[in-house]
Design an enzyme around this catalytic site. Structure first.
Site, PDB file in Angstrom:
ATOM      1  N   MET A 190       0.745  -1.228   0.132  1.00  0.00           N
ATOM      2  CA  MET A 190       0.001  -0.067   0.132  1.00  0.00           C
ATOM      3  C   MET A 190       0.959   1.161  -0.096  1.00  0.00           C
ATOM      4  O   MET A 190       1.928   1.475   0.603  1.00  0.00           O
ATOM      5  CB  MET A 190      -0.803  -0.048   1.319  1.00  0.00           C
ATOM      6  N   ASP A 198       7.497  -3.636  14.350  1.00  0.00           N
ATOM      7  CA  ASP A 198       6.665  -3.025  13.263  1.00  0.00           C
ATOM      8  C   ASP A 198       5.709  -2.140  13.978  1.00  0.00           C
ATOM      9  O   ASP A 198       4.754  -2.435  15.110  1.00  0.00           O
ATOM     10  CB  ASP A 198       5.652  -4.108  12.675  1.00  0.00           C
ATOM     11  N   SER A 202       4.570  -6.277   2.372  1.00  0.00           N
ATOM     12  CA  SER A 202       3.294  -5.798   3.023  1.00  0.00           C
ATOM     13  C   SER A 202       1.980  -6.359   2.624  1.00  0.00           C
ATOM     14  O   SER A 202       1.902  -7.616   2.372  1.00  0.00           O
ATOM     15  CB  SER A 202       3.017  -4.300   3.034  1.00  0.00           C
ATOM     16  N   GLN A 203       1.073  -5.692   2.115  1.00  0.00           N
ATOM     17  CA  GLN A 203      -0.213  -6.177   1.462  1.00  0.00           C
ATOM     18  C   GLN A 203      -0.062  -7.180   0.171  1.00  0.00           C
ATOM     19  O   GLN A 203      -0.716  -7.863  -0.158  1.00  0.00           O
ATOM     20  CB  GLN A 203      -1.286  -5.179   1.124  1.00  0.00           C
ATOM     21  N   HIS A 247       8.559  -1.460   9.964  1.00  0.00           N
ATOM     22  CA  HIS A 247       7.863  -2.145   8.932  1.00  0.00           C
ATOM     23  C   HIS A 247       8.703  -1.923   7.472  1.00  0.00           C
ATOM     24  O   HIS A 247       8.935  -0.833   7.308  1.00  0.00           O
ATOM     25  CB  HIS A 247       6.386  -1.498   8.841  1.00  0.00           C
TER      26      HIS A 247
END
Length: 305
Positions: free
Chosen positions: A41, A232, A114-115, A288
């Site tokens: 994202m 994170d 990530s996503q 992250h």
């Protein structure tokens, strides 16, 4: 100069660098497997300060063909896709695109950021025409999220109010069809609503019914490598990066993968994969998606060669 890759950035960084990135032709080895990347994202396929830099790093260090997935026909469309194009549509588009790439016909390794991690896993499970050898997920949300990025405290009144609002809105048809993040919002206080209303995550995790094709295709992986960032501040809970999550009915106590129904009932074949030593859990002591090139070399290169 810092020998590091920082995947966190702001949208105000100079996009013009995109047009000079990746202009150098790299002669790749035909004996090594190509690598496919899927961004997260707020990112794109090719920003030189994020996945564009990762692409050049992998090309130069491993000497392979690297394809960074771009959704749409421009960097702007790709950026917007991370918020506004439903993951099911994205997975279908990428399946078709990669299936026609001649350089990937012999198979490839894949890295999700990530996503992009759960999107790539969905690709493995749904796109039977592809041969993915090793899947590496960096900071993925395999059991979804239930929290706000950079929220000062999960117990603060403000955070709770916003989270309750998002939880209510996330499962409406409007939000499920409009906002990508709503499709992997996982409310442990209302598991039944999550299972019936989630249009993406509940499906790829086989939480409504068992799709045997998903199980069969995931079993084809040689290794499923999950990387958790121990500091994170974006992903809540951070244990979702290792397929753990909150115990049902509350949002404080965490259970690891092996304690979940997905594992115990082997709804996705993860227990079988674990028994075959196909699942790898790795840690990184950063925030992250913050890691050094040296960490990447030492921990991930063995799964990419």
């Amino acid at each position: 100069m810092c020998d590091c890759i920082n995947m966190q950035h702001t949208r105000f960084e100079v996009v013009i660098f995109y047009f000079i990135a990746l202009t150098t032709k790299v002669q790749v080895s035909s004996e090594k497997l190509p690598i496919v990347l899927w961004h997260g994202m707020g990112d794109t396929c090719c920003f030189p300060f994020s996945l564009g830099g990762v692409t050049k790093f992998l090309e130069s260090e491993i000497n392979v063909y690297v394809k960074s997935i771009e959704i749409g026909n421009s960097i702007t469309e790709d950026f917007k896709s991370g918020y506004l194009i439903h993951p099911n549509q994205q997975v279908n588009m990428v399946c078709e695109d990669l299936s026609t790439d001649a350089q990937l016909k012999g198979g490839f390794n894949a890295i999700g950021f990530s996503q992009g991690s759960q999107f790539l896993r969905a690709l493995v499970q749904r796109c039977s025409t592809l041969r993915i050898h090793n899947l590496i997920t960096l900071g993925g949300q395999h059991q979804g999220v239930f929290g706000l990025p950079n929220c000062p405290s999960i117990s603060s009144r403000t955070c709770e109010r916003f989270r309750l609002l998002l939880n209510y809105a996330a499962y409406t048809d409007l939000m499920q069809n409009f906002l990508v993040q709503a499709t992997y919002w996982h409310d442990p206080l209302n598991e039944s609503k999550y299972r019936t209303s989630s249009t993406f995550l509940a499906d790829i995790n086989n939480e409504r019914f068992i799709n045997k094709t998903y199980v069969k295709n995931l079993q084809k992986l040689n290794k499923f490598v999950m990387v958790q960032f121990n500091n994170d501040s974006i992903v809540q809970p951070l244990q979702t990066q290792w397929f753990g999550y909150y115990k049902p009915g509350q949002d404080k106590e965490i259970q690891g993968l092996k304690e979940t129904n997905i594992y115990i009932e082997d709804r996705l074949g993860l227990k079988m994969m674990d028994d075959q030593n196909k699942i790898v859990f790795l840690e990184c002591e950063g925030n992250h998606l913050q890691f050094t090139k040296e960490w990447f070399r030492e921990n991930l290169f063995s799964y990419l060669k």
